[in-house]
Scaffold this motif. Structure first.
Motif: not given
Length: 163
Positions: A13, A65-68, A70, A72, A76, A79, A102-103, A107
């Protein structure tokens, strides 16, 4: 020929990588077309190295950041996880280190799993950090670890780990 210090890397991931195991040789060359994951492999190694010196929030923050970071495609589930297998340290010694994050709230980054095992001829040193933050280990220390920090950073000062 010398055995590589980093024998393999398992990434899950992370950026364009859903799940992959990369075995290294000496020498190792990264060859492939554009957008095939070469830079992401190098960044996974760099992220792991930086996480030993900086807070995870900073390490992930400098990458957007994490979302950028991880992947996609995996939705969900799970992690970001990295496992490194080492060899060639000392005669008859191998080691592996892995972590999953994980997130976290606001943030932040939460460590949900971390493990270290080093084997040398007749000796094994290990610790295992579960999702509840508890650390099981054969070391004689019981550190209090920040949920946003890696335990290896603290435990690397233990004599048994440093060897």
């Amino acid at each position: 020929m010398l055995e590589p210090l980093l024998r393999s890397l398992v990434i899950r991931n992370f950026r364009s990588v859903v799940a992959e195991r990369i075995d290294f040789d000496n020498p190792t060359f990264l060859i492939g077309p554009n957008a095939s994951g070469k830079s992401n492999l190098v960044d996974a190694i760099a992220l792991t190295s930086e996480a030993m010196r900086m807070p995870l929030r900073s390490v992930f923050g400098k990458r957007g950041g994490f979302d950028r970071i991880k992947n996609k495609a995996n939705g969900k589930s799970g992690g970001i996880a990295i496992r490194a297998d080492f060899g060639g340290l000392h005669r008859n010694q191998t080691a592996h280190y892995s972590f999953e994050v994980q997130q976290g709230g606001e943030g932040g980054i939460k460590v949900v799993r971390e493990q270290f095992v080093a084997r040398r001829t007749h000796n094994v040193v290990w610790f295992d950090r579960e999702h509840d933050g508890k650390i099981r280990s054969n070391l004689s220390v019981e550190p209090s670890v920040d949920p946003e920090g890696l335990a290896l950073v603290l435990l690397s000062g233990a004599e048994a780990v440093a060897q």
